[in-house]
Structure formats: structure tokens, C-alpha cells
Design a protein around this motif. Structure first.
Motif, PDB file in Angstrom:
ATOM      1  N   ASP A  99       0.844  -1.206   0.000  1.00 50.85           N
ATOM      2  CA  ASP A  99       0.000   0.000   0.000  1.00 50.85           C
ATOM      3  C   ASP A  99       0.874   1.248   0.000  1.00 50.85           C
ATOM      4  O   ASP A  99       1.976   1.240   0.532  1.00 50.85           O
ATOM      5  CB  ASP A  99      -0.889   0.013   1.237  1.00 50.85           C
ATOM      6  N   GLU A 100       0.340   2.294  -0.592  1.00 49.01           N
ATOM      7  CA  GLU A 100       1.088   3.544  -0.606  1.00 49.01           C
ATOM      8  C   GLU A 100       0.293   4.640   0.085  1.00 49.01           C
ATOM      9  O   GLU A 100      -0.936   4.656   0.029  1.00 49.01           O
ATOM     10  CB  GLU A 100       1.348   3.965  -2.059  1.00 49.01           C
ATOM     11  N   THR A 101       1.017   5.546   0.672  1.00 50.66           N
ATOM     12  CA  THR A 101       0.362   6.698   1.288  1.00 50.66           C
ATOM     13  C   THR A 101      -0.093   7.636   0.170  1.00 50.66           C
ATOM     14  O   THR A 101       0.367   7.537  -0.966  1.00 50.66           O
ATOM     15  CB  THR A 101       1.344   7.461   2.192  1.00 50.66           C
ATOM     16  N   SER A 102      -0.988   8.536   0.503  1.00 47.88           N
ATOM     17  CA  SER A 102      -1.473   9.462  -0.535  1.00 47.88           C
ATOM     18  C   SER A 102      -0.334  10.365  -1.008  1.00 47.88           C
ATOM     19  O   SER A 102      -0.292  10.779  -2.167  1.00 47.88           O
ATOM     20  CB  SER A 102      -2.646  10.282  -0.002  1.00 47.88           C
ATOM     21  N   TRP A 108       4.224   9.670  -7.347  1.00 46.17           N
ATOM     22  CA  TRP A 108       4.199   8.784  -8.516  1.00 46.17           C
ATOM     23  C   TRP A 108       3.440   9.454  -9.662  1.00 46.17           C
ATOM     24  O   TRP A 108       3.834   9.373 -10.826  1.00 46.17           O
ATOM     25  CB  TRP A 108       3.568   7.438  -8.155  1.00 46.17           C
ATOM     26  N   ASP A 109       2.370  10.108  -9.292  1.00 47.73           N
ATOM     27  CA  ASP A 109       1.565  10.822 -10.268  1.00 47.73           C
ATOM     28  C   ASP A 109       2.385  11.893 -10.993  1.00 47.73           C
ATOM     29  O   ASP A 109       2.287  12.063 -12.202  1.00 47.73           O
ATOM     30  CB  ASP A 109       0.376  11.461  -9.543  1.00 47.73           C
ATOM     31  N   ARG A 128      11.127   1.756  -6.351  1.00 46.73           N
ATOM     32  CA  ARG A 128      11.459   0.533  -7.070  1.00 46.73           C
ATOM     33  C   ARG A 128      12.307  -0.390  -6.196  1.00 46.73           C
ATOM     34  O   ARG A 128      12.028  -1.583  -6.088  1.00 46.73           O
ATOM     35  CB  ARG A 128      12.188   0.834  -8.377  1.00 46.73           C
ATOM     36  N   SER A 129      13.331   0.139  -5.558  1.00 47.93           N
ATOM     37  CA  SER A 129      14.193  -0.751  -4.771  1.00 47.93           C
ATOM     38  C   SER A 129      13.444  -1.314  -3.567  1.00 47.93           C
ATOM     39  O   SER A 129      13.677  -2.450  -3.172  1.00 47.93           O
ATOM     40  CB  SER A 129      15.497  -0.064  -4.368  1.00 47.93           C
ATOM     41  N   GLY A 130      12.497  -0.525  -3.045  1.00 52.87           N
ATOM     42  CA  GLY A 130      11.678  -1.039  -1.948  1.00 52.87           C
ATOM     43  C   GLY A 130      10.838  -2.219  -2.403  1.00 52.87           C
ATOM     44  O   GLY A 130      10.700  -3.222  -1.698  1.00 52.87           O
ATOM     45  N   ARG A 131      10.299  -2.107  -3.600  1.00 54.49           N
ATOM     46  CA  ARG A 131       9.463  -3.190  -4.122  1.00 54.49           C
ATOM     47  C   ARG A 131      10.285  -4.432  -4.414  1.00 54.49           C
ATOM     48  O   ARG A 131       9.854  -5.560  -4.156  1.00 54.49           O
ATOM     49  CB  ARG A 131       8.749  -2.720  -5.389  1.00 54.49           C
ATOM     50  N   ILE A 132      11.479  -4.209  -4.968  1.00 51.18           N
ATOM     51  CA  ILE A 132      12.353  -5.359  -5.257  1.00 51.18           C
ATOM     52  C   ILE A 132      12.699  -6.082  -3.958  1.00 51.18           C
ATOM     53  O   ILE A 132      12.616  -7.303  -3.867  1.00 51.18           O
ATOM     54  CB  ILE A 132      13.631  -4.888  -5.991  1.00 51.18           C
ATOM     55  N   ARG A 133      13.052  -5.301  -2.940  1.00 53.32           N
ATOM     56  CA  ARG A 133      13.403  -5.898  -1.653  1.00 53.32           C
ATOM     57  C   ARG A 133      12.207  -6.670  -1.105  1.00 53.32           C
ATOM     58  O   ARG A 133      12.327  -7.794  -0.612  1.00 53.32           O
ATOM     59  CB  ARG A 133      13.857  -4.815  -0.668  1.00 53.32           C
ATOM     60  N   HIS A 134      11.046  -6.071  -1.215  1.00 54.35           N
ATOM     61  CA  HIS A 134       9.816  -6.710  -0.744  1.00 54.35           C
ATOM     62  C   HIS A 134       9.619  -8.072  -1.404  1.00 54.35           C
ATOM     63  O   HIS A 134       9.320  -9.069  -0.743  1.00 54.35           O
ATOM     64  CB  HIS A 134       8.641  -5.775  -1.034  1.00 54.35           C
TER      65      HIS A 134
END
Ligand code: ZN
Ligand code: ZN
Length: 193
Positions: A99-102, A108-109, A128-134
Motif C-alpha cells: 500500500d502507498e500513502t497518498s 508517482w503521479d 522501485r528498490s523497496g518493491r524489489i526488496r519486498h
């Protein structure tokens, strides 16, 4: 077994798709031990995303060897089949993005709309690196589901007769031939407007 860094070397960059493919391949190797030396594993991939590079490097199932089969279904589904037994593992990737904060959504927008300020670019890299780590650290159940069973082995990438296209004169495998206006032609000539 290849490390994630080695997979990144092959692919050219690190990205969430590659990380997902890496996890898929790891899963198979965990179950079956070692990569295919010569077609003992066949992989059927239902997309042609970054993930497939990881699958190729890790499992030894490659296009060139003919034990990587691409079905263009646009699905994050990977089936691995052992030859000759037909024993298979089907892996469906179902990764729920964090989930992302507003505030994060707003950043991102801005990126999507073309902003490339240091702040926005920095945010995108971190995202991106957070998602890869996740993905690399996630519990298996969080990112994929696995079913086992007997799978139908695809027809062998057999040796086909090659025939000549009556339009461009180039050779093609017989099963790829098409008929256009009564002439035997290759797919590009068939589809030419
Ligand atoms: Zn990629
Ligand atoms: Zn042709």
C-alpha cells in the motif's frame, strides 16, 4: 545456483519483474534440485516480461535449447515439467503491491506526468528498490501459489522440413507456412498489407 546479482548482470538491470522471476525459479530449484543440463526441465511461460530472463538464467530452460515455451496469454503463470515423467509444478505469481500513502501516490503521479525533478526521481528509485526488496524477502505465500500434478508435455520441438516462401523466397519451417491467394508464403508475407 545463481545469485540474484548474477541474474541482474544477465538482464541488465534490477526490477520487480526480474525479482519475481527469480523467486519463481528459486521455488522450482528448491523442489527439483538443480537446473536442467539438457532438457530435463521444460518451462512454459505465459508472458514475455523481465521475469522470463530470470527463469532462463536460473533454470537453464532457454529459447535456444527449445525447452522454454512462450504462450502469449499475458499471465504471470509459469509451468515447469520434468521430462520424461511429465511431473509438473505450476506457479501463479500473485504479488500484492505494498500500500502507498497518498503522498507517495502524489509523487508517482508527478513522475507519470513527466516530472523529473531530483526529488521525484529519487522517490521513484526508492520506490522501485523497496518493491524489489519486498519481493526478494517476501514469504512465498505472499507472492505465489503453487500446484503440482501431471502436466501434458508439449510436442517436441521437432525437426521440420523447411520450405521456401513463394513470395520473398526465404526459407521457413513447414508448420509456419500460410496460404495467400493460393501461394505458400511465410508469416510476414502473409500478413503484409
Ligand atoms: Zn527488467
Ligand atoms: Zn515470405
Amino acid at each position: 545456483m545463481k545469485t540474484y546479482d548474477e541474474v541482474v548482470d544477465f538482464h541488465g538491470h534490477s526490477c520487480p519483474g526480474l525479482a519475481l522471476g527469480y523467486r519463481v525459479a528459486l521455488r522450482v530449484l528448491k523442489e527439483w534440485g538443480k537446473p536442467a543440463a539438457d532438457e530435463e526441465i521444460v518451462a512454459i511461460v505465459e508472458n514475455n516480461s523481465c521475469a522470463v530472463d530470470a527463469v532462463q538464467v536460473m533454470t537453464g530452460c532457454t529459447f535456444g535449447k527449445g525447452n522454454l515455451i512462450f504462450r502469449d496469454y499475458g499471465k504471470q503463470v509459469y509451468t515447469f515439467i520434468k521430462r520424461p515423467s511429465g511431473r509438473g509444478i505450476r506457479i501463479t505469481v500473485d504479488w500484492k503491491k505494498p500500500d502507498e500513502t497518498s503522498q507517495e501516490k502524489a509523487m508517482w503521479d508527478r513522475y507519470i506526468k513527466g516530472e523529473r525533478s531530483a526529488r521525484v526521481v529519487n522517490f521513484v528509485h526508492k520506490r522501485r528498490s523497496g518493491r524489489i526488496r519486498h519481493i526478494l524477502e517476501a514469504d512465498e505465500k505472499e507472492i505465489m501459489s503453487v500446484t503440482r500434478g501431471k502436466e501434458k508435455l508439449p510436442d517436441d520441438a521437432g525437426v521440420y522440413k523447411s520450405i521456401r516462401c513463394e513470395s520473398c523466397g526465404e526459407k521457413m519451417m513447414e508448420p509456419r507456412a500460410r496460404i495467400r491467394n493460393g501461394r505458400i508464403v511465410c508469416i510476414p508475407c502473409f500478413e503484409e498489407k
